[in-house]
Design an enzyme around this catalytic site. Sequence first.
Site, short mmCIF file in Angstrom:
data_model
loop_
_atom_site.label_atom_id
_atom_site.label_comp_id
_atom_site.label_asym_id
_atom_site.label_seq_id
_atom_site.Cartn_x
_atom_site.Cartn_y
_atom_site.Cartn_z
CG HIS A 1 -33.94 12.83 29.25
ND1 HIS A 1 -34.45 11.66 29.77
CD2 HIS A 1 -34.88 13.29 28.38
CE1 HIS A 1 -35.64 11.43 29.25
NE2 HIS A 1 -35.93 12.40 28.40
CD GLU B 1 -39.91 14.38 24.21
OE1 GLU B 1 -39.87 14.93 23.08
OE2 GLU B 1 -39.35 13.29 24.47
#
Length: 229
Positions: free
Chosen positions: A9, A87
């Site tokens: 990202h 994550e």
Amino acid sequence: MKQLVLIRHGESAWNLENRFTGWADVDLTPKGAEQALAAGEHLRKAGYEFDVAYTSVLRRAIRTLWHVQDAMDLMWLPVVHSWRLNERHYGALTGLNKAETAAQYGDEQVHIWRRSYDIRPPLLEADDERNPKNDSRYAKLNESDIPLGECLKDNVERVLPLWNESIAPALKANKRVLLVAHGNSIRSLIKYLDQMSDEAIMEVNVPNGIPLVYELDDNLKPIQHFYLD
């Protein structure tokens, strides 16, 4: 040849503030949005096309994917959202400033938490409001699957079932796969694909918003990989 493109990202608000983010659902900064659009433009100009996309259930990855799709005129692309691509969960460190944490616990201890393959950070307490079980997006998960803190080894073990059950079959079916996720979920895939040692993967850093292209053979072994920037 099979095509897999991995993108971390774009810059998030907590990247900018130097905070441990993990499963906290923070958004992109304006710079992060620009990085995501640029990634899509690079892919479009280089002639890449995709059949399916994968991303996490966290907005910084989802929004990055949207920007990439928009830049490539692929808003119609089928998308698989999976918590397995989230994550690494930073446990009780979630939300803390990394420099302040180092000042409190010492640089060496924080380095161990961040860079040891199999040492977890301090875990969240079960009643901590940051516990993901309080979030409706994880309501269908078994509580035993919801982490209170993870090391990279845990992250690898979380990601691989999605690879084996969905991503790998898609690639073997000759689908061109775009995967937009997070630094550690992508490192988990890099470790697996490149058969890297526990020590070697800890030295790998994945930059924000730069496509990492993997060209794979029929057995999904890497022929080559490179960043497209």
